[in-house]
Design an enzyme around this catalytic site. Structure first.
Site, short mmCIF file in Angstrom:
data_model
loop_
_atom_site.label_atom_id
_atom_site.label_comp_id
_atom_site.label_asym_id
_atom_site.label_seq_id
_atom_site.Cartn_x
_atom_site.Cartn_y
_atom_site.Cartn_z
CB SER A 98 3.39 3.25 2.65
OG SER A 98 2.12 2.56 3.03
CG ASP B 75 1.09 -1.54 3.02
OD1 ASP B 75 1.26 -2.48 3.86
OD2 ASP B 75 0.88 -0.40 3.51
CG ASP C 53 1.84 0.09 7.47
OD1 ASP C 53 1.34 -0.35 6.50
OD2 ASP C 53 1.78 1.26 8.02
CG ASP D 174 4.92 0.16 5.39
OD1 ASP D 174 4.04 0.16 4.62
OD2 ASP D 174 4.98 0.74 6.57
#
Length: 466
Positions: free
Chosen positions: A95, A230, A234, A232
């Protein structure tokens, strides 16, 4: 930091995410949780992610579980692909945390793993799925395209017409997809800030240099907004035409309204104006973390399967629990954190209403939040200090400075203290990194930011001097 397993899956230093450790967790997941007969695997753009994804795939194939390799794509895109296939998934990502760390996010066919499934995986470590005949591996290069098409189908080619939107690409897995989506919806996307190395962008705690960069881009390129995610993808980031970042919980409230939601599930740290906007009977406050938001959404749907339920976190990740109607089509439910919907829905609402994004935000009830994080402090130290404050009113009086006496405390998640002025300061150890989060709420942006700055300094001194 030894690898840690919790709400966001497994995370740790890359050097400590050994093949044996990764294999052990994947095998435990396959043994303890439903898979639907297959595993979808995706990854982010960290240098370490391809090798870890290969270990994940081999662990599953060695346990007799067929693997679909989806490549580089957003976490919600992988979740959507797994949902449509009725299979489990593992996303290799850390992340927003630095590049020397990485991790695994686990999904069952119904979506994110629950707290009970977390415990089941932990219990299956060392006794996970046994060796079996090696299962096949196939590639699916279209999972990201299907995710992109979800928004184009629902919103249509004119939803963002007339907008010139900067896309801060950095190292987000959604950096090209966002450009494609915005262009397909009628906007003029302007790619900016692409990076060949991983940039740990935390959309919930942008540093002053990044905020200044956004404002500069808006002025230099005559932008109506800047968007990003961010690592990744999400969590969204959206800034208005001045470069001022719209907080994630404001995006969540705007998206909820645009979709016609009737039940909103969101953590205790989210801006409380959502209660004024929708009414206390419609808002369900939870602990921080998507599993708690999902549990509240599932409870609401169990009570009323036709409920128009949504969820969002303070970081802006948005969860859709019902088939929602967009301007051009239907959005199928996706009960995992999504970055694209809370970017598109508020901008499309602004266009439809003939307003700027800043005007849309300014019309909301006037409550303002700010947040920051103290990095590189053990979660155990943060938790111990916050527990001392929670237990000792005199210690709280000495630590907090909000210009008014304490009104009450809330221990739903960490320590949330409300003061007679209506100001709020909330301290919470991170559940997935060696960090301590600070949230504040007040009747002006300046007051909220001042509360965060004051308590950041005090908390840093207390934790680092311990």
């Amino acid at each position: 930091m030894a690898p840690k397993f919790g709400t966001s899956g497994l995370r740790g230093l890359v050097t400590e995410l050994t093949p044996d450790l990764v294999t052990g967790y994947v095998r435990a997941f396959l043994a303890a949780c439903p898979t639907g007969g297959g595993l979808q695997v995706g990854r982010d753009l960290r240098e370490s992610s391809p090798a870890i994804a290969a270990i994940v795939a081999e662990a599953a194939r060695g346990a007799g579980v067929p693997v679909t390799e989806c490549g580089v794509l957003p976490t919600p895109a992988l979740a959507l692909a797994a949902q449509r296939a009725g299979q489990a998934a593992v996303m290799v990502t850390g992340s927003h945390i630095p590049a020397d760390r990485n991790g695994l996010k686990f999904y069952v066919p119904a979506g994110e793993i629950s707290k009970a499934e977390e415990q089941a995986i932990q219990g299956a470590l060392g006794t996970g799925a046994p060796d079996a005949d090696r299962a096949p591996l196939v590639e699916d290069a279209g999972a990201g395209d299907a995710f992109r098409d979800r928004y184009v189908t629902a919103y249509g080619g004119g939803a963002l017409r007339g907008l010139r939107i900067g896309v801060y690409q950095h190292s987000s897995v959604a950096r090209d997809m966002l450009v494609e989506v915005l262009g397909a919806l009628g906007a003029e996307p302007v790619p900016l800030g692409r990076s060949d190395s991983f940039v740990p962008v935390d959309t919930e705690a942008l540093d002053p240099a990044t905020r200044g960069m956004l404002a500069g881009w808006c002025a230099d390129h005559r932008l109506d907004a800047v968007v990003s995610t961010d690592g990744d993808a999400d969590r969204p980031m959206v800034a208005d035409a001045s470069g001022r970042v719209v907080p994630g919980d404001i995006l969540g409230a705007l998206t909820s309204r645009a979709l016609g939601a009737g039940t909103i599930c969101t953590p205790i740290s989210s801006n409380s104006m959502v209660v004024d906007l929708f009414g206390p009977e419609a808002v369900h406050l939870t602990r921080i973390g998507s599993p708690y938001v999902i549990a509240a959404m599932e409870a609401a749907l169990a009570d009323d399967p036709a409920a128009r339920v949504v969820g969002y976190e303070a970081n802006g990740g948005f969860l859709l629990g019902f088939p929602a109607e967009g301007p051009a089509g239907t959005l199928e439910p996706l009960m995992t954190r999504d970055c694209v919907l809370p970017i598109v829905a508020p901008l499309a609402a602004a266009v439809a209403e003939g307003r700027t994004l800043a005007q849309l935000v300014a019309a909301l009830p006037p409550r303002f939040t700010a947040a920051d994080r103290i990095q590189n402090v053990p979660s155990e130290a943060s938790a111990a200090f916050i527990a001392r404050l929670a237990d000792d009113a005199a210690a709280r009086a000495a630590f907090f400075e909000a210009g008014a006496p304490e009104r009450d405390t809330d221990l739903t998640d960490g320590l949330r203290v409300s003061f007679d002025t209506g100001a709020v300061v909330h301290l919470r150890p991170s559940g997935n990194a060696p960090e301590c989060r600070i949230y504040a709420e007040a009747d002006s942006p300046e007051a909220a930011e001042a509360l965060v700055a004051t308590h950041f300094a005090r908390l840093a001194e207390a934790l680092r001097g311990a």
